[in-house]
Design a protein around this motif. Sequence first.
Motif, PDB file in Angstrom:
ATOM      1  N   VAL A 185      70.757 -19.200  89.874  1.00 38.90           N
ATOM      2  CA  VAL A 185      71.488 -20.459  90.076  1.00 38.90           C
ATOM      3  C   VAL A 185      71.293 -20.888  91.526  1.00 38.90           C
ATOM      4  O   VAL A 185      71.496 -20.098  92.455  1.00 38.90           O
ATOM      5  CB  VAL A 185      72.984 -20.295  89.745  1.00 38.90           C
ATOM      6  N   SER A 216      73.475  -4.568  93.903  1.00 38.35           N
ATOM      7  CA  SER A 216      72.355  -5.134  93.155  1.00 38.35           C
ATOM      8  C   SER A 216      71.720  -6.353  93.835  1.00 38.35           C
ATOM      9  O   SER A 216      70.695  -6.850  93.371  1.00 38.35           O
ATOM     10  CB  SER A 216      72.810  -5.517  91.737  1.00 38.35           C
ATOM     11  N   GLY A 239      80.474 -13.799  97.978  1.00 36.26           N
ATOM     12  CA  GLY A 239      79.624 -14.923  97.605  1.00 36.26           C
ATOM     13  C   GLY A 239      80.218 -15.745  96.468  1.00 36.26           C
ATOM     14  O   GLY A 239      80.781 -15.186  95.522  1.00 36.26           O
ATOM     15  N   ARG A 254      89.160 -13.514  96.308  1.00 39.09           N
ATOM     16  CA  ARG A 254      90.285 -13.159  97.172  1.00 39.09           C
ATOM     17  C   ARG A 254      89.824 -12.650  98.533  1.00 39.09           C
ATOM     18  O   ARG A 254      90.590 -12.003  99.243  1.00 39.09           O
ATOM     19  CB  ARG A 254      91.159 -12.110  96.470  1.00 39.09           C
ATOM     20  N   GLY A 304      73.421 -13.234  96.694  1.00 37.40           N
ATOM     21  CA  GLY A 304      74.334 -14.369  96.890  1.00 37.40           C
ATOM     22  C   GLY A 304      75.137 -14.128  98.152  1.00 37.40           C
ATOM     23  O   GLY A 304      74.848 -14.654  99.217  1.00 37.40           O
ATOM     24  N   GLY A 305      76.146 -13.271  98.041  1.00 37.80           N
ATOM     25  CA  GLY A 305      76.945 -12.895  99.213  1.00 37.80           C
ATOM     26  C   GLY A 305      76.861 -11.404  99.504  1.00 37.80           C
ATOM     27  O   GLY A 305      77.474 -10.920 100.453  1.00 37.80           O
ATOM     28  N   GLY A 306      76.142 -10.650  98.664  1.00 38.35           N
ATOM     29  CA  GLY A 306      75.948  -9.218  98.906  1.00 38.35           C
ATOM     30  C   GLY A 306      77.195  -8.373  98.661  1.00 38.35           C
ATOM     31  O   GLY A 306      77.261  -7.225  99.095  1.00 38.35           O
ATOM     32  N   SER A 325      87.693 -14.390  89.227  1.00 39.15           N
ATOM     33  CA  SER A 325      89.154 -14.297  89.221  1.00 39.15           C
ATOM     34  C   SER A 325      89.677 -14.567  90.635  1.00 39.15           C
ATOM     35  O   SER A 325      89.032 -14.205  91.614  1.00 39.15           O
ATOM     36  CB  SER A 325      89.532 -12.872  88.776  1.00 39.15           C
TER      37      SER A 325
END
Length: 462
Positions: free
Chosen positions: A197, A79, A136, A131, A71-73, A146
Amino acid sequence: MSIAEVGRFDLPGFAGTLIHPHHAGYDEARRVYNGMIDRRPALIARCNSADDVVLALALARREGLPVSVFGGGHAVTGSAVCDDGVCIDLRGMKDIRIDPAGQTCRAEAGLNWGEFDAATARHGLALTGGRNPTTGVAGLSLGSGSGWLERKFGYVCDNLISAELVTADGRKVIASETENPDLFWGLRGGGGNFGIVTAFHFRLHRLGPIVLAGVLLYPAPMAAAVLRHMRDFMRAAPDEVGIGMVFTTAPDAPFVPEPARGKPIVVVQLIYAGDVEEGIRVLAPFRAFGPPAADLVQPMPYTEFQKMGGNFPGAQNYWTADFLNELPEEAIDAYAKLALTPLSPQSAIILVPGGGAPSRVDEEATAFGMRTAPWNVHYICGWTNPADNAANTARVKQIASVLKPWSTGRVYLNYIGNEGQERVDAAFGEKKLARLRELKAKWDPDNVFRHNHNIRPAAAGA
Ligand SMILES: Cc1cc2nc3c(=O)[nH]c(=O)nc-3n(C[C@H](O)[C@H](O)[C@H](O)COP(=O)(O)OP(=O)(O)OC[C@H]3O[C@@H](n4cnc5c(N)ncnc54)[C@H](O)[C@@H]3O)c2cc1C
């Protein structure tokens, strides 16, 4: 199968980019946030669409290769990449469509939070987000998500309307309250265990774009006093207040008073997710305490506040976390000492209070649990020299042991590294884990999606 053999595979119909080990962009494409991770996928399939994801997944399954999803690594476990397998890379999928009137969006899974926040802010809208702008959207949201706005708007998963995904058997399905509701339940906190997704549909909220936000800096010896003050202030604080206390090393930056630079420091990150004038009034008692060495809380774009967290891509990283039951005097005194000796300039320990909107959602409503823990402590520990890995990893565990007596025994999935199956299971608790394992057995019985914080299929045995 050797890497070279896989490099010869052709994927008819694939509209994205196939990056093989001999490709010039390969090393850049396989790099993740955590510099400890050096994995070499046989193929990186940078997808442009859900159809590309179907094709890449089919190739991996046909050839019996492991699958990872990028996704964003940012997962500190690394993983997103796997050795000798197919890395299904979603960074080519960054479309975002916003319905300003309906206050919803459809966001593709390759977006990061900086891109997401910028797009929604153009309409005066926002969602609780990671934050850090380069994290990602996908991995964070699937782990429940969160962020600074959670007390007001809920966790990211509390704002998920539906998800478009590709299942382990290659089908494109929708998960929502009405379509595949069991899957929808699992996607809200169960991580990347149930499918890939390709797009999220989120509910958005009116915010700013200018909010009252920023940081307060205190000398490290004030840690215990500031923490007590934060604990007491948050007992009656409205949901609009998002706050976190960070023990770190002061950067060599103009906003830090000269004598404090490079030294241990306590940073309180603070936002009021509402009207600026009201925020000034509500936060006044908090800001009056101290005084801080610097008070940089001011009206600013929410998107700028989102960039204020530490970001150390490429550092060696070992992270851990705990949800806490309480923060009595004894815990505060023991913990505050840690402010005096940060592990490295690339490290931060962050303590965030719970409460607010997430705590009012039924525990059983989503796979994510632990909604009522009053505190979440996250040890974000990085350093530069790989030779220090063993010693520093041991040191992080020792640092984290200080607050263990007050731990709930549960942990926030998004904040842990490779700490073993027991800690992953501890994210869910026994009852939810059993339900998740049944779900996994239904949607991914062969555990195709196992390069993640893994939920083992029920049928595979305990
Ligand atoms: C600097 C930094 C700040 C962070 N701040 C926060 C924070 O404020 N709040 C918070 O909750 N977490 C935070 N995190 C943790 C973050 O949520 C996790 O690391 C998360 O996994 C990152 O998502 P990603 O897409 O970048 O991950 P990746 O490393 O790309 O993926 C991690 C895993 O997520 C799964 N995955 C990713 N994309 C998909 C997809 N499309 N479909 C199915 N599975 C998928 C896969 O299992 C994959 O192995 C932070 C991490 C970093 C490094």
